[in-house]
Write a protein that holds these residues in place. Structure first.
Motif, PDB file in Angstrom:
ATOM      1  N   GLU A 145     -60.257  87.086  -6.691  1.00  0.00           N
ATOM      2  CA  GLU A 145     -59.455  88.151  -7.278  1.00  0.00           C
ATOM      3  C   GLU A 145     -60.072  88.636  -8.581  1.00  0.00           C
ATOM      4  OE1 GLU A 145     -57.223  85.732  -4.524  1.00  0.00           O
ATOM      5  OE2 GLU A 145     -58.228  85.147  -6.386  1.00  0.00           O
ATOM      6  N   SER A 146     -60.562  87.689  -9.371  1.00  0.00           N
ATOM      7  CA  SER A 146     -61.212  88.060 -10.632  1.00  0.00           C
ATOM      8  C   SER A 146     -62.484  88.850 -10.380  1.00  0.00           C
ATOM      9  CB  SER A 146     -61.530  86.792 -11.433  1.00  0.00           C
ATOM     10  OG  SER A 146     -62.410  87.076 -12.494  1.00  0.00           O
ATOM     11  N   ARG A 147     -63.252  88.456  -9.371  1.00  0.00           N
ATOM     12  CA  ARG A 147     -64.495  89.175  -9.060  1.00  0.00           C
ATOM     13  C   ARG A 147     -64.189  90.615  -8.639  1.00  0.00           C
ATOM     14  NH1 ARG A 147     -68.366  89.563  -4.629  1.00  0.00           N
ATOM     15  NH2 ARG A 147     -70.464  89.668  -5.506  1.00  0.00           N
ATOM     16  N   ALA A 148     -63.136  90.787  -7.850  1.00  0.00           N
ATOM     17  CA  ALA A 148     -62.735  92.135  -7.464  1.00  0.00           C
ATOM     18  C   ALA A 148     -62.326  92.943  -8.690  1.00  0.00           C
ATOM     19  CB  ALA A 148     -61.583  92.068  -6.460  1.00  0.00           C
ATOM     20  N   ALA A 149     -61.623  92.299  -9.632  1.00  0.00           N
ATOM     21  CA  ALA A 149     -61.198  92.988 -10.851  1.00  0.00           C
ATOM     22  C   ALA A 149     -62.399  93.420 -11.683  1.00  0.00           C
ATOM     23  CB  ALA A 149     -60.285  92.078 -11.671  1.00  0.00           C
ATOM     24  N   VAL A 150     -63.409  92.567 -11.757  1.00  0.00           N
ATOM     25  CA  VAL A 150     -64.616  92.893 -12.526  1.00  0.00           C
ATOM     26  C   VAL A 150     -65.315  94.104 -11.931  1.00  0.00           C
ATOM     27  CG1 VAL A 150     -66.946  92.081 -13.091  1.00  0.00           C
ATOM     28  CG2 VAL A 150     -64.977  90.580 -13.452  1.00  0.00           C
ATOM     29  N   HIS A 151     -65.456  94.140 -10.604  1.00  0.00           N
ATOM     30  CA  HIS A 151     -66.118  95.284  -9.964  1.00  0.00           C
ATOM     31  C   HIS A 151     -65.277  96.552 -10.114  1.00  0.00           C
ATOM     32  CE1 HIS A 151     -69.711  93.630  -8.039  1.00  0.00           C
ATOM     33  NE2 HIS A 151     -69.025  92.507  -7.953  1.00  0.00           N
ATOM     34  N   TRP A 152     -63.966  96.434 -10.011  1.00  0.00           N
ATOM     35  CA  TRP A 152     -63.101  97.607 -10.191  1.00  0.00           C
ATOM     36  C   TRP A 152     -63.245  98.142 -11.609  1.00  0.00           C
ATOM     37  CZ3 TRP A 152     -59.314  99.714 -13.105  1.00  0.00           C
ATOM     38  CH2 TRP A 152     -58.547 100.741 -12.544  1.00  0.00           C
ATOM     39  N   ALA A 153     -63.228  97.230 -12.586  1.00  0.00           N
ATOM     40  CA  ALA A 153     -63.356  97.635 -13.987  1.00  0.00           C
ATOM     41  C   ALA A 153     -64.701  98.299 -14.251  1.00  0.00           C
ATOM     42  CB  ALA A 153     -63.173  96.421 -14.894  1.00  0.00           C
ATOM     43  N   ALA A 154     -65.760  97.789 -13.614  1.00  0.00           N
ATOM     44  CA  ALA A 154     -67.091  98.374 -13.797  1.00  0.00           C
ATOM     45  C   ALA A 154     -67.131  99.798 -13.257  1.00  0.00           C
ATOM     46  CB  ALA A 154     -68.140  97.508 -13.112  1.00  0.00           C
ATOM     47  N   ARG A 155     -66.550 100.013 -12.073  1.00  0.00           N
ATOM     48  CA  ARG A 155     -66.520 101.359 -11.506  1.00  0.00           C
ATOM     49  C   ARG A 155     -65.720 102.309 -12.393  1.00  0.00           C
ATOM     50  NH1 ARG A 155     -65.703  98.393  -6.602  1.00  0.00           N
ATOM     51  NH2 ARG A 155     -63.479  98.855  -6.602  1.00  0.00           N
ATOM     52  N   ALA A 157     -65.145 102.009 -15.640  1.00  0.00           N
ATOM     53  CA  ALA A 157     -65.879 102.252 -16.881  1.00  0.00           C
ATOM     54  C   ALA A 157     -66.991 103.272 -16.661  1.00  0.00           C
ATOM     55  CB  ALA A 157     -66.458 100.940 -17.404  1.00  0.00           C
ATOM     56  N   ALA A 158     -67.674 103.177 -15.520  1.00  0.00           N
ATOM     57  CA  ALA A 158     -68.739 104.133 -15.208  1.00  0.00           C
ATOM     58  C   ALA A 158     -68.170 105.544 -15.052  1.00  0.00           C
ATOM     59  CB  ALA A 158     -69.472 103.702 -13.944  1.00  0.00           C
ATOM     60  N   LEU A 159     -67.021 105.661 -14.389  1.00  0.00           N
ATOM     61  CA  LEU A 159     -66.383 106.965 -14.200  1.00  0.00           C
ATOM     62  C   LEU A 159     -65.963 107.589 -15.525  1.00  0.00           C
ATOM     63  CD1 LEU A 159     -64.050 106.495 -11.095  1.00  0.00           C
ATOM     64  CD2 LEU A 159     -65.862 108.200 -11.331  1.00  0.00           C
ATOM     65  N   ARG A 160     -65.480 106.768 -16.435  1.00  0.00           N
ATOM     66  CA  ARG A 160     -64.940 107.270 -17.698  1.00  0.00           C
ATOM     67  C   ARG A 160     -65.980 107.323 -18.809  1.00  0.00           C
ATOM     68  NH1 ARG A 160     -58.920 106.291 -18.173  1.00  0.00           N
ATOM     69  NH2 ARG A 160     -58.192 105.743 -16.096  1.00  0.00           N
ATOM     70  N   GLY A 161     -67.187 106.818 -18.548  1.00  0.00           N
ATOM     71  CA  GLY A 161     -68.217 106.800 -19.574  1.00  0.00           C
ATOM     72  C   GLY A 161     -67.904 105.843 -20.704  1.00  0.00           C
ATOM     73  N   LEU A 162     -67.291 104.688 -20.369  1.00  0.00           N
ATOM     74  CA  LEU A 162     -66.910 103.694 -21.369  1.00  0.00           C
ATOM     75  C   LEU A 162     -67.698 102.409 -21.177  1.00  0.00           C
ATOM     76  CD1 LEU A 162     -63.013 104.074 -21.266  1.00  0.00           C
ATOM     77  CD2 LEU A 162     -64.583 104.969 -23.002  1.00  0.00           C
ATOM     78  N   PRO A 163     -67.872 101.611 -22.223  1.00  0.00           N
ATOM     79  CA  PRO A 163     -68.495 100.300 -22.047  1.00  0.00           C
ATOM     80  C   PRO A 163     -67.552  99.342 -21.335  1.00  0.00           C
ATOM     81  CG  PRO A 163     -67.842 100.621 -24.334  1.00  0.00           C
ATOM     82  CD  PRO A 163     -67.592 101.923 -23.628  1.00  0.00           C
ATOM     83  N   PRO A 171     -76.931  99.666 -13.743  1.00  0.00           N
ATOM     84  CA  PRO A 171     -77.930  99.523 -14.816  1.00  0.00           C
ATOM     85  C   PRO A 171     -77.691 100.436 -16.011  1.00  0.00           C
ATOM     86  CG  PRO A 171     -78.855 100.643 -12.896  1.00  0.00           C
ATOM     87  CD  PRO A 171     -77.534 100.105 -12.477  1.00  0.00           C
ATOM     88  N   GLU A 172     -76.952 101.531 -15.824  1.00  0.00           N
ATOM     89  CA  GLU A 172     -76.702 102.455 -16.932  1.00  0.00           C
ATOM     90  C   GLU A 172     -75.448 102.076 -17.730  1.00  0.00           C
ATOM     91  OE1 GLU A 172     -78.923 104.743 -17.631  1.00  0.00           O
ATOM     92  OE2 GLU A 172     -80.063 104.013 -15.901  1.00  0.00           O
ATOM     93  N   LEU A 173     -74.698 101.099 -17.241  1.00  0.00           N
ATOM     94  CA  LEU A 173     -73.430 100.737 -17.875  1.00  0.00           C
ATOM     95  C   LEU A 173     -73.665  99.735 -19.005  1.00  0.00           C
ATOM     96  CD1 LEU A 173     -70.317 101.033 -17.721  1.00  0.00           C
ATOM     97  CD2 LEU A 173     -70.310  99.103 -16.134  1.00  0.00           C
ATOM     98  N   GLN A 174     -73.040  99.988 -20.148  1.00  0.00           N
ATOM     99  CA  GLN A 174     -73.115  99.049 -21.265  1.00  0.00           C
ATOM    100  C   GLN A 174     -72.137  97.898 -21.010  1.00  0.00           C
ATOM    101  OE1 GLN A 174     -72.422 100.811 -25.137  1.00  0.00           O
ATOM    102  NE2 GLN A 174     -71.964  98.834 -26.057  1.00  0.00           N
TER     103      GLN A 174
END
Length: 234
Positions: free
Chosen positions: A14-24, A26-32, A75-78
């Motif tokens: 569940e945590s791994r899914a949350a991490v990937h969701w958060a990464a997507r 953050a990428a959409l919103r241009g946030l770290p 790779p472009e995500l901070q």
């Protein structure tokens, strides 16, 4: 400086899914993206060998592995990661003070029952200073957490509106901002019912009478609450 999106990491699916969701997101919103794992040395009162250094290394390895995986995918995500020396609830509530969104894993329990977020998740959702998102682990048929679903025609963000515009300002803002980031629409829902025998009084019905009845009053309230957000996100 833009506030990051923060995901709680504990090594579970569940945590791994949350991490990937958060990464997507953050990428959409241009946030770290920030990854946080709470670990505090708490010796157990049982006759077994407990290695503090080994547990500390394990906690550090957990967040570094998650950080490396996301860095490869985006790779472009901070991305930053940290082991926070505190209990889970205290650490997550502290994180919520300086993040734009807190993302936690949630164990699915069917469409009717909803989410099981655990005792710590419920405490965090109730007291967090930022929006909290609970993410389900992928189903057995879809194990790829990194698959990015494309918006489909008719997709929308559904938000519940209640009370006055001031009462719902934060949740409406989050809904419109999220819909804009994903390129979908917003459906705002305001539920109402006839007053019960114990709540009805001429005084309590005055505003509704002035609006032409209960239903026109509720429609007007919803329209007024949405007006500034429709203007900001035409």
């Amino acid at each position: 400086m833009a506030r990051p999106i923060t995901a709680g990491v504990d090594g579970s699916p569940e945590s791994r899914a949350a991490v990937h969701w958060a990464a997507r997101e953050a990428a959409l919103r241009g946030l770290p993206l920030r990854l946080a794992h709470a670990w505090l040395w708490q010796p157990l009162d049982v006759p077994i060998v407990q290695d503090r250094e080994e547990q500390a290394r394990s906690a550090e390895s957990l967040v570094r592995e998650a950080e490396s995986e996301i860095a490869r995918r985006y790779p472009e995500l901070q991305v930053s990661a940290e082991v926070v020396p505190d209990t889970a609830v205290a650490a997550l509530l502290d994180e919520s003070e300086r993040t734009s969104m807190l993302v936690l894993g949630s164990r699915g329990h069917g469409a009717i029952v909803g989410f099981i977020v655990g005792s710590y998740g419920q405490q965090v959702i109730a007291s967090a200073a930022s929006p909290v998102v609970a993410v389900r682990a992928p189903s057995a048929e879809d194990q790829d957490e990194a698959a990015i679903p494309e918006p489909r025609e008719g997709d929308e963000v559904v938000v519940g509106q209640h009370g006055t515009p001031d009462d719902c300002d934060a949740v409406l803002g989050f809904a419109f901002e999220t819909a804009a980031a994903h390129g979908v629409g917003v459906r705002a829902v305001r539920a109402w019912s006839l007053p019960t025998l114990y709540t009805y009084s001429p005084g309590s019905m005055r505003l509704a009478d002035e609006a032409g009845g209960l239903e026109p009053f509720e429609k007007k309230a919803l329209t007024e609450a949405l007006k500034p957000w429709r203007e900001r996100y035409p």
